[in-house]
Design a protein around this motif. Structure first.
Motif, PDB file in Angstrom:
ATOM      1  N   LEU A   1     -17.195 -30.277  -6.281  1.00 56.03           N
ATOM      2  CA  LEU A   1     -16.082 -30.692  -6.200  1.00 56.03           C
ATOM      3  C   LEU A   1     -15.925 -31.862  -5.664  1.00 56.03           C
ATOM      4  O   LEU A   1     -16.048 -31.960  -4.715  1.00 56.03           O
ATOM      5  CB  LEU A   1     -15.667 -29.008  -6.087  1.00 56.03           C
ATOM      6  N   GLN A   2     -14.397 -32.948  -5.862  1.00 56.65           N
ATOM      7  CA  GLN A   2     -13.930 -33.244  -5.808  1.00 56.65           C
ATOM      8  C   GLN A   2     -13.461 -32.697  -3.946  1.00 56.65           C
ATOM      9  O   GLN A   2     -13.467 -31.341  -3.937  1.00 56.65           O
ATOM     10  CB  GLN A   2     -12.918 -33.386  -6.590  1.00 56.65           C
ATOM     11  N   LEU A   3     -13.713 -33.472  -3.501  1.00 56.86           N
ATOM     12  CA  LEU A   3     -12.737 -33.353  -2.191  1.00 56.86           C
ATOM     13  C   LEU A   3     -11.052 -33.004  -1.657  1.00 56.86           C
ATOM     14  O   LEU A   3     -11.070 -33.355  -2.439  1.00 56.86           O
ATOM     15  CB  LEU A   3     -13.464 -34.671  -0.977  1.00 56.86           C
ATOM     16  N   HIS A   4     -11.342 -31.781  -0.844  1.00 61.58           N
ATOM     17  CA  HIS A   4     -10.020 -30.744  -0.585  1.00 61.58           C
ATOM     18  C   HIS A   4      -9.347 -32.053  -0.113  1.00 61.58           C
ATOM     19  O   HIS A   4      -9.785 -33.408   0.144  1.00 61.58           O
ATOM     20  CB  HIS A   4      -9.922 -29.815   0.749  1.00 61.58           C
ATOM     21  N   ASP A   5      -8.184 -31.780   0.262  1.00 61.48           N
ATOM     22  CA  ASP A   5      -6.860 -32.697   0.081  1.00 61.48           C
ATOM     23  C   ASP A   5      -7.002 -33.932   1.715  1.00 61.48           C
ATOM     24  O   ASP A   5      -7.432 -34.526   1.918  1.00 61.48           O
ATOM     25  CB  ASP A   5      -5.349 -32.583   0.328  1.00 61.48           C
ATOM     26  N   ASP A   6      -7.415 -32.557   2.511  1.00 65.11           N
ATOM     27  CA  ASP A   6      -8.187 -33.071   4.031  1.00 65.11           C
ATOM     28  C   ASP A   6      -9.688 -34.109   3.721  1.00 65.11           C
ATOM     29  O   ASP A   6      -9.357 -33.735   5.270  1.00 65.11           O
ATOM     30  CB  ASP A   6      -7.725 -31.429   4.782  1.00 65.11           C
ATOM     31  N   GLY A   7     -10.044 -33.941   2.689  1.00 68.57           N
ATOM     32  CA  GLY A   7     -11.725 -34.527   3.166  1.00 68.57           C
ATOM     33  C   GLY A   7     -12.845 -33.504   3.292  1.00 68.57           C
ATOM     34  O   GLY A   7     -13.485 -34.435   2.889  1.00 68.57           O
ATOM     35  N   SER A   8     -12.264 -32.329   3.166  1.00 67.02           N
ATOM     36  CA  SER A   8     -13.385 -31.151   3.745  1.00 67.02           C
ATOM     37  C   SER A   8     -13.525 -31.129   2.363  1.00 67.02           C
ATOM     38  O   SER A   8     -13.125 -30.227   1.480  1.00 67.02           O
ATOM     39  CB  SER A   8     -12.918 -29.962   4.513  1.00 67.02           C
ATOM     40  N   GLY A   9     -15.793 -30.658   1.994  1.00 68.57           N
ATOM     41  CA  GLY A   9     -15.583 -30.222   0.714  1.00 68.57           C
ATOM     42  C   GLY A   9     -16.458 -28.735   0.915  1.00 68.57           C
ATOM     43  O   GLY A   9     -15.374 -27.945  -0.019  1.00 68.57           O
ATOM     44  N   PHE A  10     -16.045 -27.959   2.309  1.00 70.35           N
ATOM     45  CA  PHE A  10     -16.000 -26.498   2.428  1.00 70.35           C
ATOM     46  C   PHE A  10     -14.986 -26.252   2.033  1.00 70.35           C
ATOM     47  O   PHE A  10     -14.710 -24.890   0.968  1.00 70.35           O
ATOM     48  CB  PHE A  10     -16.092 -26.194   3.488  1.00 70.35           C
ATOM     49  N   ALA A  11     -13.583 -26.736   1.935  1.00 65.54           N
ATOM     50  CA  ALA A  11     -12.004 -25.904   1.740  1.00 65.54           C
ATOM     51  C   ALA A  11     -11.771 -26.089   0.128  1.00 65.54           C
ATOM     52  O   ALA A  11     -11.462 -25.673   0.390  1.00 65.54           O
ATOM     53  CB  ALA A  11     -11.360 -27.087   2.585  1.00 65.54           C
ATOM     54  N   ALA A  12     -12.361 -27.445  -0.115  1.00 60.56           N
ATOM     55  CA  ALA A  12     -12.513 -27.062  -1.821  1.00 60.56           C
ATOM     56  C   ALA A  12     -12.752 -26.088  -1.934  1.00 60.56           C
ATOM     57  O   ALA A  12     -12.603 -25.562  -3.560  1.00 60.56           O
ATOM     58  CB  ALA A  12     -13.131 -28.771  -2.563  1.00 60.56           C
ATOM     59  N   ALA A  13     -14.554 -26.001  -2.096  1.00 58.11           N
ATOM     60  CA  ALA A  13     -15.519 -24.944  -1.942  1.00 58.11           C
ATOM     61  C   ALA A  13     -14.422 -23.930  -2.411  1.00 58.11           C
ATOM     62  O   ALA A  13     -14.776 -22.734  -2.611  1.00 58.11           O
ATOM     63  CB  ALA A  13     -16.108 -25.065  -1.371  1.00 58.11           C
ATOM     64  N   GLU A  14     -13.945 -23.177  -0.801  1.00 61.77           N
ATOM     65  CA  GLU A  14     -13.698 -21.589  -0.179  1.00 61.77           C
ATOM     66  C   GLU A  14     -12.534 -21.997  -1.674  1.00 61.77           C
ATOM     67  O   GLU A  14     -12.010 -20.846  -2.002  1.00 61.77           O
ATOM     68  CB  GLU A  14     -13.214 -22.119   0.909  1.00 61.77           C
ATOM     69  N   LYS A  15     -11.365 -23.107  -1.792  1.00 59.15           N
ATOM     70  CA  LYS A  15     -10.443 -22.748  -2.572  1.00 59.15           C
ATOM     71  C   LYS A  15     -10.429 -22.865  -3.967  1.00 59.15           C
ATOM     72  O   LYS A  15     -10.453 -21.589  -4.827  1.00 59.15           O
ATOM     73  CB  LYS A  15     -10.028 -23.706  -2.396  1.00 59.15           C
ATOM     74  N   PHE A  16     -11.704 -23.536  -4.484  1.00 60.63           N
ATOM     75  CA  PHE A  16     -12.372 -22.974  -5.828  1.00 60.63           C
ATOM     76  C   PHE A  16     -13.105 -20.990  -6.223  1.00 60.63           C
ATOM     77  O   PHE A  16     -12.672 -20.957  -7.304  1.00 60.63           O
ATOM     78  CB  PHE A  16     -13.957 -23.532  -5.986  1.00 60.63           C
ATOM     79  N   ILE A  17     -13.502 -20.961  -5.573  1.00 58.95           N
ATOM     80  CA  ILE A  17     -14.425 -19.681  -4.661  1.00 58.95           C
ATOM     81  C   ILE A  17     -12.897 -18.821  -4.652  1.00 58.95           C
ATOM     82  O   ILE A  17     -13.139 -17.567  -5.642  1.00 58.95           O
ATOM     83  CB  ILE A  17     -15.391 -19.577  -3.654  1.00 58.95           C
ATOM     84  N   ALA A  18     -12.010 -18.976  -4.703  1.00 60.18           N
ATOM     85  CA  ALA A  18     -11.282 -18.080  -3.906  1.00 60.18           C
ATOM     86  C   ALA A  18     -10.243 -17.363  -5.489  1.00 60.18           C
ATOM     87  O   ALA A  18      -9.481 -16.749  -6.138  1.00 60.18           O
ATOM     88  CB  ALA A  18      -9.775 -17.964  -2.947  1.00 60.18           C
ATOM     89  N   ALA A  19     -10.314 -18.671  -6.377  1.00 55.84           N
ATOM     90  CA  ALA A  19      -8.959 -19.247  -7.860  1.00 55.84           C
ATOM     91  C   ALA A  19      -9.613 -18.975  -8.616  1.00 55.84           C
ATOM     92  O   ALA A  19      -9.725 -17.815  -9.287  1.00 55.84           O
ATOM     93  CB  ALA A  19      -9.136 -20.466  -8.070  1.00 55.84           C
ATOM     94  N   VAL A  20     -11.327 -18.785  -9.101  1.00 57.31           N
ATOM     95  CA  VAL A  20     -12.711 -18.387 -10.375  1.00 57.31           C
ATOM     96  C   VAL A  20     -12.300 -16.927 -10.128  1.00 57.31           C
ATOM     97  O   VAL A  20     -12.370 -16.140  -8.799  1.00 57.31           O
ATOM     98  CB  VAL A  20     -13.390 -18.825  -9.933  1.00 57.31           C
ATOM     99  N   ASP A  21     -12.285 -17.145 -11.322  1.00 60.31           N
ATOM    100  CA  ASP A  21     -12.008 -15.044 -11.671  1.00 60.31           C
ATOM    101  C   ASP A  21     -13.707 -14.520 -11.952  1.00 60.31           C
ATOM    102  O   ASP A  21     -14.229 -14.158 -12.503  1.00 60.31           O
ATOM    103  CB  ASP A  21     -11.778 -15.156 -12.605  1.00 60.31           C
TER     104      ASP A  21
END
Ligand SMILES: *Cc1c(COP(=O)(O)O)cnc(C)c1O
Length: 311
Positions: free
Chosen positions: A228-248
């Motif tokens: 994924l593209q990095l989260h706004d704060d530059g974190s890859g983990f945060a981007a993954a966390e957001k995606f995993i929470a959002a995806v069904d």
């Protein structure tokens, strides 16, 4: 894991030497490096996609070279014909873990491997309800030797699991075809999205082993990995966390189910590695691995679209 244990126990003697790919399944590396060492078996771990480096590791006492047809999670391919050629005239045998390809995607023995193994627990059974393995060998006496090892060490499978496995295998050709077709569409879709940095899939021209895939695979498989593209704060983990929470799509460190599942290698399968070691393999906080299932293609694409729109 019993299949790998049986391969080692049947092929390698005390004082022998194993060369293994640095991209093997984590437990396989633990078995080869940790457990085998207790029997005075020496090991060398190397990037087996580097043929010259692999050749330089071979010794007089090398008895087994172990690689995977398609590795997890970057889906790098082993050049099985070239590895087999390297071992010509040596006493070492080539064992290929063909779990991600399955016998429908690749036939390692026909490409020159001496032994091929599968985790039947994954797409071969396909229903996440058995733990089973398979080991096949090229030589006539492989079967008798492996049979003895299985029986003596108690590595035999339970009859009920075998019965369930036979049920799963009867639909493998259908599930495999649909899952691979979905995976190709998913890979192309993800490659077109701005929320995604990079997609790893051997069927894409952008994959480093695309040309090799055309030579050794009859299908490019059902696993797709992407960053994924990095989260706004530059974190890859945060981007993954957001995606995993959002995806069904359910989070599942195993793979090969009829349903599409996803995993996060940095915090599951590869959590034992340092950040630098992960990066060396191409694994980052923002890396997501999809095990694409047999749903209608639109269903999978819809689930991914909905989640990416929230990124
Ligand atoms: C899961 C897996 C294994 C181990 O299989 P089990 O059935 O869990 O013992 C070995 N190799 C690969 C590539 C795997 O994905």
């Amino acid at each position: 894991m019993s299949a790998l244990a049986a391969a080692i126990l049947s092929q390698v003697s005390t004082g022998g030497h194993i060369v293994a790919s640095n991209q093997l399944y984590g437990r396989s590396l633990q078995l080869i490096v940790g457990e085998a060492a207790r029997s005075n078996i020496e090991t060398t771990i190397i990037d087996t996609t580097d043929l010259a480096a692999t050749q330089s590791c071979l010794r007089e006492n090398t008895q087994l070279v172990v690689a995977e047809t398609i590795t997890n999670p970057l889906l790098r391919l082993s050049d099985i014909p070239a590895l087999s050629q390297l071992l010509d005239g040596t006493s070492a045998r080539l064992l290929v873990d063909n779990t991600f390809a399955t016998p429908l995607g690749c036939r390692p023995l026909e490409l020159g491997a001496d032994l091929a193994m599968e985790s039947v627990s994954k797409i071969m059974n396909g229903h996440s309800d058995v733990m089973l393995g398979m080991l096949a060998g090229r030589e006539a006496n492989d079967e008798a030797r492996v049979r003895d090892v299985l029986s003596i060490w108690g590595l035999n499978s339970s009859p009920f699991d075998c019965w369930l496995g036979a049920r799963g295998l009867s639909t493998l050709h259908l599930r495999f075809r649909q899952a691979c077709q979905n995976a190709r569409q998913v890979a192309e879709f993800l490659e077109s999205r701005k929320e995604v940095q990079i997609v790893h899939y051997p069927g894409l021209a952008s994959h480093p082993d695309h040309e090799l895939a055309g030579r050794i695979l009859s299908d490019n498989g059902w696993v797709v990995t992407f960053d994924l593209q990095l989260h706004d704060d530059g974190s890859g983990f945060a981007a993954a966390e957001k995606f995993i929470a959002a995806v069904d799509i359910p989070f599942c460190p195993s793979l090969g189910e009829v349903d599409t599942t996803l995993s996060h290698p940095a915090s599951t399968s590869h959590r034992g590695l340092s950040v630098a070691e992960q990066a060396e393999l191409g694994i980052h906080g923002e890396t997501i691995r999809l095990s694409v299932g047999t749903e209608a293609t639109d269903t999978v694409l819809r689930m991914l679209t909905a989640a990416l729109q929230q990124m």
